[in-house]
Design an enzyme around this catalytic site. Structure first.
Site, PDB file in Angstrom:
ATOM      1  N   SER A 156      57.916  36.099  33.779  1.00  0.00           N
ATOM      2  CA  SER A 156      56.691  36.875  33.559  1.00  0.00           C
ATOM      3  C   SER A 156      55.538  35.905  33.318  1.00  0.00           C
ATOM      4  O   SER A 156      55.716  34.690  33.330  1.00  0.00           O
ATOM      5  CB  SER A 156      56.885  37.821  32.379  1.00  0.00           C
ATOM      6  OG  SER A 156      57.829  38.811  32.746  1.00  0.00           O
TER       7      SER A 156
ATOM      8  N   HIS B  49      52.863  27.731  36.519  1.00  0.00           N
ATOM      9  CA  HIS B  49      53.517  27.751  35.211  1.00  0.00           C
ATOM     10  C   HIS B  49      52.876  26.762  34.262  1.00  0.00           C
ATOM     11  O   HIS B  49      53.510  26.283  33.335  1.00  0.00           O
ATOM     12  CB  HIS B  49      55.001  27.424  35.366  1.00  0.00           C
ATOM     13  CG  HIS B  49      55.689  28.320  36.319  1.00  0.00           C
ATOM     14  ND1 HIS B  49      55.922  27.975  37.622  1.00  0.00           N
ATOM     15  CD2 HIS B  49      56.132  29.576  36.166  1.00  0.00           C
ATOM     16  CE1 HIS B  49      56.516  28.989  38.231  1.00  0.00           C
ATOM     17  NE2 HIS B  49      56.653  29.967  37.372  1.00  0.00           N
TER      18      HIS B  49
ATOM     19  N   ASP C 113      20.184  39.173  25.709  1.00  0.00           N
ATOM     20  CA  ASP C 113      21.156  38.580  26.630  1.00  0.00           C
ATOM     21  C   ASP C 113      20.669  37.263  27.227  1.00  0.00           C
ATOM     22  O   ASP C 113      21.284  36.740  28.157  1.00  0.00           O
ATOM     23  CB  ASP C 113      21.520  39.572  27.734  1.00  0.00           C
ATOM     24  CG  ASP C 113      20.304  40.058  28.487  1.00  0.00           C
ATOM     25  OD1 ASP C 113      19.184  39.673  28.095  1.00  0.00           O
ATOM     26  OD2 ASP C 113      20.462  40.815  29.454  1.00  0.00           O
ATOM     27  N   GLY C 114      19.567  36.743  26.727  1.00  0.00           N
ATOM     28  CA  GLY C 114      19.181  35.383  27.104  1.00  0.00           C
ATOM     29  C   GLY C 114      18.452  35.241  28.421  1.00  0.00           C
ATOM     30  O   GLY C 114      18.304  34.127  28.919  1.00  0.00           O
TER      31      GLY C 114
ATOM     32  N   CYS D 147      15.325  36.979  29.204  1.00  0.00           N
ATOM     33  CA  CYS D 147      13.961  37.529  29.205  1.00  0.00           C
ATOM     34  C   CYS D 147      12.990  36.562  29.892  1.00  0.00           C
ATOM     35  O   CYS D 147      12.164  36.979  30.715  1.00  0.00           O
ATOM     36  CB  CYS D 147      13.511  37.814  27.773  1.00  0.00           C
ATOM     37  SG  CYS D 147      11.924  38.639  27.692  1.00  0.00           S
TER      38      CYS D 147
ATOM     39  N   GLY E 161       9.655  54.320  27.459  1.00  0.00           N
ATOM     40  CA  GLY E 161      10.610  53.450  26.764  1.00  0.00           C
ATOM     41  C   GLY E 161      11.002  53.974  25.395  1.00  0.00           C
ATOM     42  O   GLY E 161      11.986  53.517  24.814  1.00  0.00           O
TER      43      GLY E 161
ATOM     44  N   THR F  95       8.993  45.305  19.878  1.00  0.00           N
ATOM     45  CA  THR F  95       8.995  45.207  21.338  1.00  0.00           C
ATOM     46  C   THR F  95       7.659  44.613  21.785  1.00  0.00           C
ATOM     47  O   THR F  95       6.782  44.325  20.960  1.00  0.00           O
ATOM     48  CB  THR F  95       9.128  46.591  22.021  1.00  0.00           C
ATOM     49  OG1 THR F  95       7.895  47.294  21.830  1.00  0.00           O
ATOM     50  CG2 THR F  95      10.280  47.389  21.465  1.00  0.00           C
ATOM     51  N   LEU F  96       7.494  44.520  23.101  1.00  0.00           N
ATOM     52  CA  LEU F  96       6.237  43.989  23.640  1.00  0.00           C
ATOM     53  C   LEU F  96       5.037  44.829  23.207  1.00  0.00           C
ATOM     54  O   LEU F  96       3.898  44.346  23.179  1.00  0.00           O
ATOM     55  CB  LEU F  96       6.324  43.871  25.166  1.00  0.00           C
ATOM     56  CG  LEU F  96       6.744  45.083  25.993  1.00  0.00           C
ATOM     57  CD1 LEU F  96       5.542  45.938  26.333  1.00  0.00           C
ATOM     58  CD2 LEU F  96       7.420  44.607  27.268  1.00  0.00           C
TER      59      LEU F  96
ATOM     60  N   PRO G  26      11.106  38.263  22.133  1.00  0.00           N
ATOM     61  CA  PRO G  26      10.662  37.524  23.313  1.00  0.00           C
ATOM     62  C   PRO G  26       9.690  38.315  24.192  1.00  0.00           C
ATOM     63  O   PRO G  26       8.724  37.748  24.710  1.00  0.00           O
ATOM     64  CB  PRO G  26      11.960  37.226  24.073  1.00  0.00           C
ATOM     65  CG  PRO G  26      13.001  38.102  23.468  1.00  0.00           C
ATOM     66  CD  PRO G  26      12.568  38.423  22.099  1.00  0.00           C
TER      67      PRO G  26
END
Ligand SMILES: Nc1ncnc2c1ncn2[C@@H]1O[C@H](COP(=O)(O)OP(=O)(O)OP(=O)(O)O)[C@@H](O)[C@H]1O
Length: 594
Positions: free
Chosen positions: A63, A226, A410-411, A413, A498, A506-507, A570
């Site tokens: 396996s 293996h 999430d990096g 922007c 939004g 936020t912006l 950001p």
């Protein structure tokens, strides 16, 4: 360095039995034989040995190669899979139990990967089954092309190409062929397939400490499944180079492992070794096809991409190439209920894929830009410097924005905003700059085309709303009051769609204070450039103040306050940056008119 890998398991000794229990819970067509923990056999739920009227096709081995082999049990492929412990050949009694469970009067074919343990255990079981009166044939698969022909008695290793043999034999058996004919097809196919693997990391055995043998920036070429070391260690290369190397090795005329020559038809299998993202496997397939066609002169008839024969959590892939003819393709295309055989792969490949043309918009509005005027008027010139300055400013901020976003989102922007700004700068040569209203609309189109992400759609909404407001309120020249109203309308639209308001981190936290100060300063009688500049200071202050805000919109809302306090939002910083740069450019332009 050695490390203890994190695993989502219970007792490391139970992984195989618990895998089998989960597998049969998942697929109603599968069953397992009683006899845990010694006997670990997965079989078709609808097959009973005494009465089965087709040749049974049986495979298996240690396996740790999931979904092989049990995931390929199903009508049209394997009738049973015999599972050993992790990387350990199953014992004779398990193999014998599997043979007895599914073999009827037509007999059974054992497909065995070429490893000493598998050969011996399956071999002895075959002998004992024969002595009990079963008809048994065995095909040994050794498709490894990484090493020169071995000098000893071991022979070439069995790798992922074995899965293609399972499919061909399973389809031949399902078609009602005799044992001799099924075995002949499997044997012939096994002589036509070659495989080679590349690993970026070694696999970690459940409950065991793993040495980090491969090391950073390195890869192993020509490994087994293996965790045994590869034939060579090399610096990691782009996948293009790796694929080229592997294909050359498999098709090498020196070793002559596969009877494939220019003009042959082939099938390709790109097999993940357990920890390779689907994206990377599919990229490898996409690169392998044209190389096989153009560099090796082969017609690629089928492509199988996925994880078929893994090595626990090893990162890397193997490539298998099998010479194909109509008979083989027919077997590969035949229907099967084996849960891990890929769907949607059958059917002939066109020599090249031409993308489907983009469908035209139904809107009557022409997609053509209005074009840049030959001569810019005063407003056109101001607009030009403002747009240019704004776009350059956010482009420069890319890495900072990405860094902040990597802490709270999430990096990406900065990269998203950069794409939009670059497109604006590129498209600017076609903006109708003397018409500010239409120019705003064009900026929206540029952004919409390339940006994507949350900020892409928000800026598209922003520009659309500004455009609608300017169109409704201006005749010819856009006044500073018109601009202020447009900004207010844009903010309202972003907030509406939004769902965010002031203080949501936020912006909008850059733009709302900017808008308020702009209106206030204009009402107070400041000249437009000064009012714009003062409002841009409010934008910067607003963006900075997001550090102290708890996020209520976007990905940041899932992040703890402690992390949020270390960086500004950001999106807000990007908004303040373009707004500030535009204001400075306008102020400068007013001071030094051309
Ligand atoms: N509902 C919202 N209203 C206004 N601005 C928002 C909203 N949600 C997020 N934002 C802004 O968008 C910025 C993030 O933009 P980005 O394009 O990086 O999106 P993302 O969260 O990475 O999502 P994705 O790229 O997957 O769409 C945030 O910093 C924030 O300023």
């Amino acid at each position: 360095m050695a490390f203890h890998a994190k695993k989502l398991i219970n007792d490391p000794n139970d992984v195989v039995t618990e895998f089998i229990e989960g597998l049969v819970e998942t697929y109603p067509g599968l069953q397992y034989l009683d006899g845990f923990p010694q006997v670990k056999v997965v079989l078709r739920a609808d097959v009973s040995g005494g009465t089965y009227d087709k040749v049974a096709v049986i495979s298996g081995g240690g396996s740790g190669h999931e979904p092989a082999h049990a995931g390929f049990v199903g009508e049209g492929m394997l009738t049973a899979a015999i599972c050993g412990d992790v990387f350990a050949s199953p014992p004779v009694d398990s193999v014998l139990a599997g043979i007895r469970a599914v073999t009827g009067p037509m007999g059974c074919l054992l497909i065995v990967k070429n490893y000493t343990g598998d050969r011996l255990n399956f071999g002895l079981a075959a002998e004992e089954a024969k002595s009990e009166g079963y008809k048994v044939e065995t095909v040994i698969v050794g498709d490894d092309c990484a090493l020169p022909p071995p000098r000893g008695i071991a022979g070439r290793r069995g790798l992922a190409g074995t899965i293609l043999i399972h499919k061909i034999a399973g389809a031949a058996a399902a078609a009602g062929l005799s044992l001799a004919d099924v075995a002949a097809e499997a044997r012939r196919a096994s002589e036509m397939v070659g495989t080679m693997g590349v690993a970026l990391s070694v696999c970690t055995l459940p409950g065991r400490v793993t040495p980090d043998r491969v090391g950073p920036g390195k890869m192993e070429l020509g490994l087994g499944i293996h965790g045994e070391p590869g034939a060579a260690v090399a610096d990691l290369q782009p996948v293009d180079v790796i694929v080229s190397h592997v294909l050359k090795q498999i098709l090498s005329p020196e070793t002559n492992y596969v009877p494939i020559t220019r003009g042959s038809r082939v099938v390709l299998m790109v097999n993940g070794l357990g920890a390779t993202p689907v994206m990377e496997l599919v990229i490898a397939s996409g690169k392998a096809v044209p190389k096989l066609q153009l560099e090796h002169g082969l017609a690629v008839d089928r492509v199988y991409t996925g994880s078929f024969m893994t090595s626990l959590d090893m990162a890397g892939f193997s490539i298998s190439i099998m010479k194909a003819d109509q008979a083989i393709l027919q077997r590969l295309d035949a229907a099967t209920k084996a849960p891990h055989w890929p769907v949607g792969v059958d059917g002939n490949h066109p020599p090249a894929k031409i993308p489907v043309p983009l469908p035209p918009s139904r809107s009557t509005k022409s997609d053509e830009s209005l074009g840049r005027p030959a001569q810019l008027n005063a407003q056109g010139q101001i607009l030009e410097v403002a747009i240019e300055a704004a776009a350059h400013a956010v482009k420069k901020l890319r890495d900072n924005l990405n860094e902040w976003d990597s802490k709270v989102g999430d990096g990406d922007c900065g990269s998203t905003i950069y794409r939009g700004a670059a497109a604006v700068l590129e498209d600017m040569q076609n903006y109708p700059l003397n018409d500010a209203t239409e120019t705003v609309n064009e900026i929206g189109s540029s952004v919409r085309r390339v940006m994507g992400g949350t900020s892409g759609i928000l800026y598209t909404i922003f520009c659309k709303a500004a455009y609608a407001q300017l169109k409704a309120s201006t005749q010819g020249v856009v006044t500073s009051k018109n601009w202020a109203e447009a900004l207010e309308a844009s903010i309202a639209a972003v907030s509406k769609y939004g769902g965010a308001s002031a203080g949501y981190r936020t912006l909008l936290d850059a733009l709302i204070p900017a808008s308020a100060v702009l209106q206030e300063r204009l009402k107070a009688g400041d000249d437009p450039a000064t009012a714009f500049l003062l409002s841009s200071e409010a934008a910067l202050d607003g963006a900075e103040s997001t550090k102290h805000m708890q996020a209520q919109a976007g990905r940041s809302s899932y992040i703890s306050g402690e992390i949020l306090a270390s960086v500004p939002d950001p999106g807000a910083m990007a908004a303040a940056s373009w707004y500030r740069a535009a204001a400075l450019a306008v102020k400068y332009k007013y001071q030094t008119p051309s």
